[in-house]
Design an enzyme around this catalytic site. Structure first.
Site, PDB file in Angstrom:
ATOM      1  N   HIS A  65       0.844  -1.212   0.000  1.00 38.29           N
ATOM      2  CA  HIS A  65       0.000   0.000   0.000  1.00 38.29           C
ATOM      3  C   HIS A  65       0.871   1.250   0.000  1.00 38.29           C
ATOM      4  CE1 HIS A  65       1.000  -0.129   4.240  1.00 38.29           C
ATOM      5  NE2 HIS A  65       0.514   1.077   4.377  1.00 38.29           N
ATOM      6  N   LYS A  70       9.724  -2.133   3.631  1.00 40.56           N
ATOM      7  CA  LYS A  70      10.910  -1.969   4.489  1.00 40.56           C
ATOM      8  C   LYS A  70      10.903  -3.025   5.564  1.00 40.56           C
ATOM      9  CE  LYS A  70      14.224   0.998   5.801  1.00 40.56           C
ATOM     10  NZ  LYS A  70      15.065  -0.186   5.912  1.00 40.56           N
ATOM     11  N   LYS A  94       3.699  -1.675  12.194  1.00 37.07           N
ATOM     12  CA  LYS A  94       4.617  -0.793  12.933  1.00 37.07           C
ATOM     13  C   LYS A  94       4.801   0.539  12.192  1.00 37.07           C
ATOM     14  CE  LYS A  94       8.056  -3.211  14.217  1.00 37.07           C
ATOM     15  NZ  LYS A  94       9.326  -3.948  14.259  1.00 37.07           N
ATOM     16  N   LYS A 106      10.284  -8.306   5.248  1.00 40.01           N
ATOM     17  CA  LYS A 106      11.302  -8.942   6.099  1.00 40.01           C
ATOM     18  C   LYS A 106      12.046  -9.980   5.283  1.00 40.01           C
ATOM     19  CE  LYS A 106      12.526  -8.557  10.444  1.00 40.01           C
ATOM     20  NZ  LYS A 106      12.406  -7.289  11.193  1.00 40.01           N
TER      21      LYS A 106
HETATM   22  P1  NAD Z   1      20.833  -9.309  17.941  1.00 35.88           P
HETATM   23  O1  NAD Z   1      21.223 -10.449  17.113  1.00 35.88           O
HETATM   24  O2  NAD Z   1      21.686  -8.078  17.940  1.00 35.88           O
HETATM   25  O3  NAD Z   1      20.643  -9.737  19.478  1.00 35.88           O
HETATM   26  C1  NAD Z   1      19.853 -10.786  19.910  1.00 35.88           C
HETATM   27  C2  NAD Z   1      20.353 -11.178  21.294  1.00 35.88           C
HETATM   28  O4  NAD Z   1      19.443 -12.134  21.857  1.00 35.88           O
HETATM   29  C3  NAD Z   1      21.734 -11.831  21.265  1.00 35.88           C
HETATM   30  O5  NAD Z   1      22.525 -11.293  22.300  1.00 35.88           O
HETATM   31  C4  NAD Z   1      21.437 -13.321  21.494  1.00 35.88           C
HETATM   32  O6  NAD Z   1      22.482 -14.007  22.146  1.00 35.88           O
HETATM   33  C5  NAD Z   1      20.194 -13.230  22.382  1.00 35.88           C
HETATM   34  N1  NAD Z   1      19.346 -14.424  22.331  1.00 35.88           N
HETATM   35  C6  NAD Z   1      19.061 -15.201  21.260  1.00 35.88           C
HETATM   36  N2  NAD Z   1      18.253 -16.213  21.623  1.00 35.88           N
HETATM   37  C7  NAD Z   1      18.016 -16.058  22.946  1.00 35.88           C
HETATM   38  C8  NAD Z   1      17.264 -16.790  23.899  1.00 35.88           C
HETATM   39  N3  NAD Z   1      16.580 -17.880  23.552  1.00 35.88           N
HETATM   40  N4  NAD Z   1      17.242 -16.341  25.182  1.00 35.88           N
HETATM   41  C9  NAD Z   1      17.923 -15.236  25.547  1.00 35.88           C
HETATM   42  N5  NAD Z   1      18.671 -14.511  24.671  1.00 35.88           N
HETATM   43  C10 NAD Z   1      18.716 -14.921  23.400  1.00 35.88           C
HETATM   44  O7  NAD Z   1      19.320  -8.943  17.486  1.00 35.88           O
HETATM   45  P2  NAD Z   1      18.568  -7.568  17.619  1.00 35.88           P
HETATM   46  O8  NAD Z   1      18.791  -6.808  16.369  1.00 35.88           O
HETATM   47  O9  NAD Z   1      18.868  -6.958  18.937  1.00 35.88           O
HETATM   48  O10 NAD Z   1      17.052  -8.066  17.581  1.00 35.88           O
HETATM   49  C11 NAD Z   1      16.398  -8.592  18.731  1.00 35.88           C
HETATM   50  C12 NAD Z   1      14.897  -8.534  18.514  1.00 35.88           C
HETATM   51  O11 NAD Z   1      14.501  -7.182  18.244  1.00 35.88           O
HETATM   52  C13 NAD Z   1      14.378  -9.362  17.351  1.00 35.88           C
HETATM   53  O12 NAD Z   1      13.077  -9.826  17.659  1.00 35.88           O
HETATM   54  C14 NAD Z   1      14.293  -8.331  16.223  1.00 35.88           C
HETATM   55  O13 NAD Z   1      13.374  -8.708  15.213  1.00 35.88           O
HETATM   56  C15 NAD Z   1      13.809  -7.126  17.011  1.00 35.88           C
HETATM   57  N6  NAD Z   1      14.064  -5.829  16.382  1.00 35.88           N
HETATM   58  C16 NAD Z   1      15.318  -5.462  16.002  1.00 35.88           C
HETATM   59  C17 NAD Z   1      15.516  -4.207  15.437  1.00 35.88           C
HETATM   60  C18 NAD Z   1      16.889  -3.692  15.077  1.00 35.88           C
HETATM   61  O14 NAD Z   1      16.998  -2.503  14.690  1.00 35.88           O
HETATM   62  N7  NAD Z   1      17.942  -4.463  15.194  1.00 35.88           N
HETATM   63  C19 NAD Z   1      14.419  -3.354  15.225  1.00 35.88           C
HETATM   64  C20 NAD Z   1      13.152  -3.757  15.649  1.00 35.88           C
HETATM   65  C21 NAD Z   1      12.989  -5.001  16.229  1.00 35.88           C
END
Ligand code: NAD
Length: 471
Positions: A65, A70, A94, A106
Site C-alpha cells: 500500500h 521496508k 509498525k 522482512k
Molecule cells: P541481535 O542479534 O543483535 O541480538 C539478539 C540477542 O538475543 C543476542 O545477544 C542473542 O544471544 C540473544 N538471544 C538469542 N536467543 C536467545 C534466547 N533464547 N534467550 C535469551 N537470549 C537470546 O538482534 P537484535 O537486532 O537486537 O534483535 C532482537 C529482537 O529485536 C528481534 O526480535 C528483532 O526482530 C527485534 N528488532 C530489532 C531491530 C533492530 O533494529 N535491530 C528493530 C526492531 C525489532
C-alpha cells in the site's frame, strides 16, 4: 514457550481482535492481513574449506500500500517462511503506527551466523542481495532492507556495495538498504535507535500517573527495577538508556543462561565479561539462574524481552512478576499469554509501537541518502550565528555577560545526531499520545496492542481505498 507455534497465526489473532473495531469489508480486511509477495531462494556458497553448501533464504513483502517496503534481514537457524511473513506483517503495522511511509517486509537467511567466517558471511550476504536484485526485491523505491537478528552495519555495507555494483549508474543506489556504517551513507544514531526508542516508549508509558497508580507503581523510569532478555543490539541499548535514566537492571536472560541481582547489575562490566567468556553466567556481580528463561520470572517492575519471538507463552506468563512488559523484540508474547497478562492487569507496551525506533531512524537514513546531504549540514552554522546575535542582544539589554560555557550551550546548532534523536523522541512521544487517544475512544477494556493494531489497520485501509484497484 509454546511448542505448536506458528508466528503468522499469533500475529493474525491480534489482527482479528482489532479488526472487530474497524468498519471495513471482510475482503478489504483480508487484503490488509495477507502477505502480498513471498520470494523463496536457495543458492549455493563455497565454504572456506572448499565444500559447497546450499542456503535457504526468503524475502516477504507484506503490503504494497506504500512503497518502498521496508524490513530487516535476519540471519538465524530458525528462519522459515512463516517467520518472515509474520515479521513482515508486523513491519506494515509498525510503520503505520509511527507514521513512517513504508509497507512492511522482512528477509531471512537460514544460517547460524556464529558458525561461519566473515568471508563466508560476506559471500552469503552478497549472493542473497544478488538474488533479491534479480527478482526486483530490492531497490530504493522497491524494497529496502535493514539489520535484524544476526546482522548489523557490516552486512548492510555488503548489501549496499553489491546493489551499487549491479546498478552502477543509479544515483540513489545506497538508499537500497539502511543501517549502514555512517562512513558508507549510514546515519548517526541508527545503531542505538531501536533501543533508544524502547526507552522513550517505556518512559512515555511510565509517565502516565493514572496508569502507574493502577499498577501500584510511582510515575517515571527513575528507580524502576527491570529485566532484559537478549543483550544484542536492541536489548543492550534499551538497558543502557534505561540505566542512564535511573532504572536498575536486576536480571538478564541470554542464550546460554540467566543471571539476577536485586541490588543491580553493572551493564558495561557484564558486556565486557560476556565478550571474554562468551556467556553472562558466572558474572561475579550476579547469581546464576537455573535456566535462561527463568530470568523472565525474576521479581521486577519492567520486563524487556529483546531477543526473539515466542518467549512469553501461556506456560510461563502466570509466573511473570513484572507489572510492565516492554516488547523490544518482535512477537515475544503469544496471543494466549497476552490474554493472561491482560486479565492480570499487566501493562504490555506492544512491539508494533515500542520497537519502531529502528525503522523510524532507517526512514531518516533513507531520506538522507536520497537528498545526498547529511542532516544539519546546511543550517548548523547559520543557526549558531543567529543564536549568538540573540545572546548578544540579551547581554546588551541586561548588562550581564554569559560565561563561555553558557554561550557554547545556548548557541549550539543541531548536528545530525541531535536531529535524529529529536526526530526519534518526537515520533515515539507523539505516537504514544495518539495510542492513548485511540484507547480512550475504544473504551477502558481495550488494551494497547489492540489499539495500536486498530490504528494501523485503519491507516492501511485508507491508503488502499484512496489508491483504488489496478487495472
Ligand atoms: P541481535 O542479534 O543483535 O541480538 C539478539 C540477542 O538475543 C543476542 O545477544 C542473542 O544471544 C540473544 N538471544 C538469542 N536467543 C536467545 C534466547 N533464547 N534467550 C535469551 N537470549 C537470546 O538482534 P537484535 O537486532 O537486537 O534483535 C532482537 C529482537 O529485536 C528481534 O526480535 C528483532 O526482530 C527485534 N528488532 C530489532 C531491530 C533492530 O533494529 N535491530 C528493530 C526492531 C525489532
Amino acid at each position: 514457550m509454546s511448542a505448536t507455534y506458528k508466528f503468522t497465526e499469533e500475529v493474525n489473532k491480534g489482527f482479528d481482535r482489532a479488526a472487530a473495531y474497524v468498519d471495513a469489508s471482510p475482503e478489504l480486511l483480508g487484503q490488509v492481513k495477507r502477505c502480498d509477495s513471498l520470494y523463496y531462494i536457495s543458492f549455493r556458497i563455497r565454504r572456506d574449506d572448499g565444500t559447497i553448501e546450499v542456503i535457504d533464504a526468503w524475502r516477504a513483502e507484506h503490503s504494497h500500500h506504500r512503497q518502498p517496503t521496508k524490513g530487516g534481514i535476519r540471519f538465524a537457524s530458525a528462519v522459515n517462511d512463516d517467520e518472515v511473513m509474520a515479521l513482515a506483517a508486523l513491519m506494515t503495522y509498525k510503520c503505520a503506527v509511527v507514521n513512517v511511509p513504508f509497507g512492511g517486509a522482512k528477509g531471512g537467511v537460514k544460517i547460524d551466523p556464529r558458525k561461519y567466517s566473515a568471508a563466508e558471511l560476506e559471500r552469503i550476504t552478497r549472493r542473497f542481495t544478488f538474488e533479491l536484485w534479480r527478482k526486483h526485491f530490492i531497490g530504493p523505491g522497491l524494497d529496502v532492507p535493514a539489520p535484524d537478528m544476526g546482522t548489523g552495519p557490516r552486512e548492510m555495507a555488503w548489501v549496499a556495495d553489491t546493489y551499487a555494483s549491479l546498478c552502477g549508474a543509479e544515483l540513489n543506489a545506497y538508499a537500497c538498504v539502511t543501517g549502514k556504517p555512517v562512513s558508507q551513507g549510514g546515519i548517526a544514531g541508527r545503531a542505538e535507535a531501536t533501543g533508544r526508542g524502547v526507552f522513550f516508549g517505556l518512559r512515555e508509558a511510565c509517565n502516565i500517573p493514572e496508569d502507574m497508580k493502577k499498577l501500584g507503581l510511582t510515575p517515571g523510569i527513575d528507580g524502576k527495577r527491570f529485566v532484559v532478555q537478549g543483550l544484542g543490539n536492541v536489548g543492550y541499548h534499551a538497558a543502557k538508556f534505561m540505566i542512564e535514566a535511573g532504572a536498575v537492571l536486576v536480571g538478564v536472560s541470554e542464550i546460554r543462561g540467566g543471571i539476577a541481582n536485586p541490588k543491580g547489575i553493572d551493564l558495561e562490566q557484564l558486556m565486557a565479561y560476556r565478550r571474554e567468556q562468551g556467556t553472562v553466567v558466572g558474572f561475579p556481580g550476579a547469581a546464576p539462574l537455573p535456566t535462561s528463561p527463568a530470568a523472565l520470572e525474576v521479581e521486577c517492575d519492567i520486563l524487556v524481552p529483546a531477543a526473539l519471538e515466542n518467549q512469553i507463552a501461556a506456560e510461563n506468563a502466570p509466573r511473570i512478576k513484572a507489572k510492565v512488559i516492554g516488547e523490544g523484540a518482535n512477537g515475544p508474547t503469544t496471543d494466549d499469554a497476552d490474554q493472561l497478562l491482560r486479565e492480570r492487569g499487566v501493562l504490555v507496551v506492544p512491539d508494533i509501537y515500542l520497537n519502531a525506533g529502528g525503522v523510524t531512524v532507517s526512514y531518516f537514513e533513507w531520506l538522507k541518502n536520497l537528498q545526498h546531504v547529511s542532516f544539519g549540514r546546511m543550517e548548523k552554522r547559520f543557526d549558531e550565528s543567529a543564536y549568538r546575535r540573540l545572546l548578544d542582544a540579551v547581554e546588551e539589554s541586561t548588562g550581564k555577560e554569559f560565561t563561555a560555557q553558557e554561550l557554547d550551550f545556548f548557541a549550539r546548532g543541531a548536528d545530525e545526531l541531535d536531529l535524529v534523536n529529536s526526530g526519534l523522541e518526537e515520533t515515539m512521544a507523539f505516537s504514544y499520545k495518539q495510542l492513548l487517544e485511540g484507547k480512550e475512544e475504544l473504551g477502558p477494556d481495550v488494551d494497547l496492542r489492540t489499539t495500536a493494531m486498530v490504528h494501523a489497520i485503519k491507516k492501511v485501509i485508507v491508503a488502499y481505498e484512496e489508491l483504488g484497484i489496478f487495472p
